[in-house]
Design a protein around this motif. Structure first.
Motif, short mmCIF file in Angstrom:
data_model
loop_
_atom_site.label_atom_id
_atom_site.label_comp_id
_atom_site.label_asym_id
_atom_site.label_seq_id
_atom_site.Cartn_x
_atom_site.Cartn_y
_atom_site.Cartn_z
N LYS A 322 -26.16 3.89 -21.61
CA LYS A 322 -24.84 2.92 -21.26
C LYS A 322 -24.79 1.68 -21.35
O LYS A 322 -24.18 1.21 -21.63
N ASN A 323 -25.92 0.45 -21.93
CA ASN A 323 -26.07 -0.51 -22.91
C ASN A 323 -25.13 -0.14 -24.18
O ASN A 323 -24.53 -0.95 -24.43
N GLU A 324 -25.46 0.88 -24.74
CA GLU A 324 -24.65 0.88 -25.98
C GLU A 324 -23.44 1.74 -25.70
O GLU A 324 -22.50 0.59 -26.02
N ILE A 325 -23.14 2.01 -25.27
CA ILE A 325 -21.23 2.17 -24.27
C ILE A 325 -20.95 0.99 -24.32
O ILE A 325 -19.51 0.88 -24.18
N GLN A 326 -21.35 0.40 -23.37
CA GLN A 326 -20.90 -0.93 -22.72
C GLN A 326 -20.07 -2.04 -23.72
O GLN A 326 -19.94 -2.74 -23.58
N GLU A 327 -20.65 -1.68 -25.07
CA GLU A 327 -20.59 -2.62 -26.22
C GLU A 327 -19.36 -1.95 -26.42
O GLU A 327 -17.81 -3.04 -26.60
N PHE A 328 -18.62 -1.29 -26.10
CA PHE A 328 -16.74 -1.06 -25.92
C PHE A 328 -16.37 -1.08 -24.99
O PHE A 328 -15.12 -1.88 -24.86
N GLY A 329 -16.85 -1.22 -23.61
CA GLY A 329 -16.13 -1.83 -22.40
C GLY A 329 -16.73 -0.62 -21.38
O GLY A 329 -17.71 -0.21 -21.04
N ASN A 330 -15.61 -0.34 -20.50
CA ASN A 330 -16.61 0.20 -18.93
C ASN A 330 -15.07 0.95 -18.44
O ASN A 330 -14.07 0.96 -18.94
N CYS A 331 -15.92 1.88 -17.70
CA CYS A 331 -14.60 3.09 -17.59
C CYS A 331 -14.93 3.86 -15.98
O CYS A 331 -16.39 3.26 -15.37
N PHE A 332 -14.53 4.47 -15.59
CA PHE A 332 -14.61 4.56 -13.75
C PHE A 332 -13.93 6.11 -14.10
O PHE A 332 -12.67 6.14 -13.85
N TRP A 333 -14.26 7.80 -14.32
CA TRP A 333 -13.35 8.24 -13.77
C TRP A 333 -14.19 9.29 -12.80
O TRP A 333 -15.33 9.48 -12.47
N LYS A 334 -13.26 10.49 -12.89
CA LYS A 334 -13.27 11.07 -11.88
C LYS A 334 -13.38 12.88 -12.77
O LYS A 334 -12.09 13.02 -12.67
N VAL A 335 -14.87 13.47 -12.40
CA VAL A 335 -14.03 14.88 -13.54
C VAL A 335 -14.03 15.66 -12.13
O VAL A 335 -15.10 16.14 -10.83
N ASP A 336 -13.09 16.62 -11.86
CA ASP A 336 -12.77 18.07 -11.30
C ASP A 336 -14.27 18.75 -11.19
O ASP A 336 -14.27 19.50 -12.13
N LYS A 337 -14.62 18.74 -10.31
CA LYS A 337 -16.33 20.20 -10.02
C LYS A 337 -15.79 21.67 -10.10
O LYS A 337 -16.49 21.96 -11.22
N GLN A 338 -14.74 22.06 -10.13
CA GLN A 338 -14.04 23.12 -9.79
C GLN A 338 -13.34 23.56 -11.15
O GLN A 338 -13.88 24.34 -12.07
N LYS A 339 -14.13 22.79 -12.10
CA LYS A 339 -12.94 22.60 -13.64
C LYS A 339 -13.59 22.66 -15.15
O LYS A 339 -13.99 22.60 -16.23
N VAL A 340 -15.08 22.47 -14.44
CA VAL A 340 -16.20 22.11 -15.27
C VAL A 340 -17.44 23.00 -15.32
O VAL A 340 -17.73 23.17 -14.40
N GLN A 341 -18.17 23.76 -15.89
CA GLN A 341 -19.66 24.17 -16.17
C GLN A 341 -21.17 23.25 -16.39
O GLN A 341 -20.81 22.48 -17.52
N LEU A 342 -21.77 23.16 -15.35
CA LEU A 342 -23.03 22.43 -15.74
C LEU A 342 -23.60 23.28 -16.48
O LEU A 342 -23.84 24.50 -16.44
N PRO A 343 -24.60 22.66 -17.07
CA PRO A 343 -24.91 21.04 -17.17
C PRO A 343 -24.04 20.42 -17.80
O PRO A 343 -24.28 21.25 -19.25
N LEU A 344 -23.68 19.39 -17.25
CA LEU A 344 -23.15 18.39 -18.60
C LEU A 344 -24.28 17.40 -19.09
O LEU A 344 -25.55 17.54 -19.29
N LYS A 345 -23.78 16.96 -20.59
CA LYS A 345 -24.06 16.38 -21.54
C LYS A 345 -23.59 15.44 -22.26
O LYS A 345 -22.14 16.06 -22.30
N LEU A 346 -23.78 14.28 -23.31
CA LEU A 346 -23.65 14.20 -23.75
C LEU A 346 -23.79 14.14 -25.19
O LEU A 346 -25.25 14.82 -25.80
N ARG A 347 -23.30 14.36 -26.29
CA ARG A 347 -23.58 13.82 -27.50
C ARG A 347 -22.22 13.58 -28.74
O ARG A 347 -21.03 12.76 -27.42
#
Length: 418
Positions: A322-347
């Motif tokens: 999160k500290n690394e991402i905040q170098e570029f700004g902030n965000c607040f997203w809402k992700v539709d539960k029904q449209k994604v397959q878990l688990p979620l990940k960063l890459r």
């Protein structure tokens, strides 16, 4: 010779030759706390075993801890470059003993003639001021206390003090470059000037003083050319760097492990996005910047992917990421539960990645999105993509969410907060 020598511990590399046996005798009569290590390469039949016996008998007589490595068939020997192979083997073994026995310094018996031979070898390679300054007396925990003494002086000392040693007859051959210099070149130089070796010793001292001065100048130049830096990277102004003298440019690149003279020319003419690598650093060309990154540091960009937890419908981003991402700004997203397959990940970005940026029509390649956002080469390496188990990209953090997975509902969604 050494700072508070009696309080330190040493490992002496002893072959059985006159240099190392004189070194061992000096340490023994001085009362130093030391061990001895010997390598038997079994390259000279019975002579190799007699060398080993001499060193062992010396240790046994004086109650000195003795360490032996015997080369066997399990040690694969190269058909060529046997000297480099032998050197790597023995130094690796010495370091293992030091670590196991908790010994402060490794001590070798290099002398003034070795110094001269090394100088001539490095002179033929255009190795720069560091190469011409020769073998250091004290560097990386290795001490060479006999560097100021000639081979003849060591022979005289051994004779006067009745120190036993063995001659390695293979040193008389001229198969190797160092032996050719020893037997063919150095004698000719001494014919020209009988005091040649003594004068060379003075010259090496002057060169080392010049090296120290240049090193300080290089440090000062890096400070002037530096745009930005942290513990993992240094960014240098490329245009100002190119205006420096060839010597300064060469020494700066060498400071970061780039020793090839041809490589220096490639750096000066390389296009934005070009990268150069060595064992310690990555050099990235980014417009008017030279970015030197320390590859040995553990950084977030070394991670291939990170599986994410979801707690109370919030996607938990690890704080260091999160500290690394905040170098570029902030965000607040809402992700539709029904449209994604878990688990979620960063890459990190992969070749061919694309997504459907929210607020735009159609798809866009991630690489094109980076270009449109005018992200630097370094910034691109720090960007994380939020993905689901099917490798679909849910957004580029923190810049833009994928519109296909955005939820407009007031419920049944996962939150992303940066």
């Amino acid at each position: 010779m050494l700072h508070q020598p009696q309080q330190k511990t040493y490992l002496l590399a002893v072959s059985g030759g006159v240099d190392s046996m004189v070194l061992a005798d000096l340490f023994q009569v001085s009362g130093f706390n030391f061990h001895i290590a010997h390598i038997n390469y079994h390259l000279r039949n019975e002579d190799s075993n007699l060398d080993q016996k001499l060193v062992f008998d010396f240790c046994d007589k004086h109650n000195i801890p003795f360490h032996l490595y015997e080369v066997s068939e399990e040690d694969e020997q190269p058909e060529n470059s046997i000297q480099n192979w032998a050197r790597e083997l023995r130094y690796r073994y010495f370091r293992e003993i030091q670590e196991k026995e908790n010994l402060d310094y490794l001590v070798t018996a290099h002398h003034l003639n070795d110094q001269l031979e090394t100088f001539i070898i490095n002179l033929s390679k255009a190795s720069g001021i560091r190469g011409l300054s020769g073998i250091p007396q004290n560097e990386n925990g290795i001490l060479r206390p006999l560097l100021g003494f000639s081979k003849d002086e060591i022979y005289d000392f051994a004779k006067e003090n009745q120190i036993d040693f063995r001659e390695d007859q293979s040193n008389q051959k001229t198969d190797y470059l160092r032996n050719k210099i020893r037997h063919n070149i150095v004698p000719e130089l001494e014919k020209i000037n009988s005091d040649f070796l003594n004068n060379f010793s003075k010259s090496i001292n002057y060169i080392n003083q010049a090296k120290d001065f240049i090193n300080q100048s290089v440090d000062d130049k890096i400070k002037i050319l530096k745009i930005n830096s942290d513990e993992n990277q240094i960014i240098i102004n490329k245009e100002k760097f190119s205006q420096e003298s060839e010597l300064i440019r060469y020494e700066i690149l060498k400071r970061f492990g780039f020793n090839d003279e041809n490589e220096m020319q490639k750096v000066l003419t390389a296009q934005t996005g070009s990268s150069f690598f060595n064992s310690e650093f990555q050099l990235i060309i980014n417009r008017n910047e030279l970015i030197f990154e320390n590859k040995l540091e553990v950084r977030n960009d070394n991670l291939e992917e990170i599986l994410l937890e979801i707690i109370d419908n919030e996607i938990i981003i690890p704080q260091n990421i999160k500290n690394e991402i905040q170098e570029f700004g902030n965000c607040f997203w809402k992700v539709d539960k029904q449209k994604v397959q878990l688990p979620l990940k960063l890459r990190r970005k992969q070749e061919g990645d694309l997504f459907f940026p929210i607020g735009m029509i159609g798809k866009k390649k991630i690489s094109k999105f980076f270009k449109d956002e005018k992200l630097s080469i370094l910034a691109k390496q720090k960007i994380w993509l939020l993905c689901d188990a099917d490798e679909r990209i849910l957004g580029v953090l923190p810049f833009r969410q994928d519109g296909r997975f955005s939820s407009e509902k007031s419920y049944d969604y996962f939150e992303v907060r940066i």
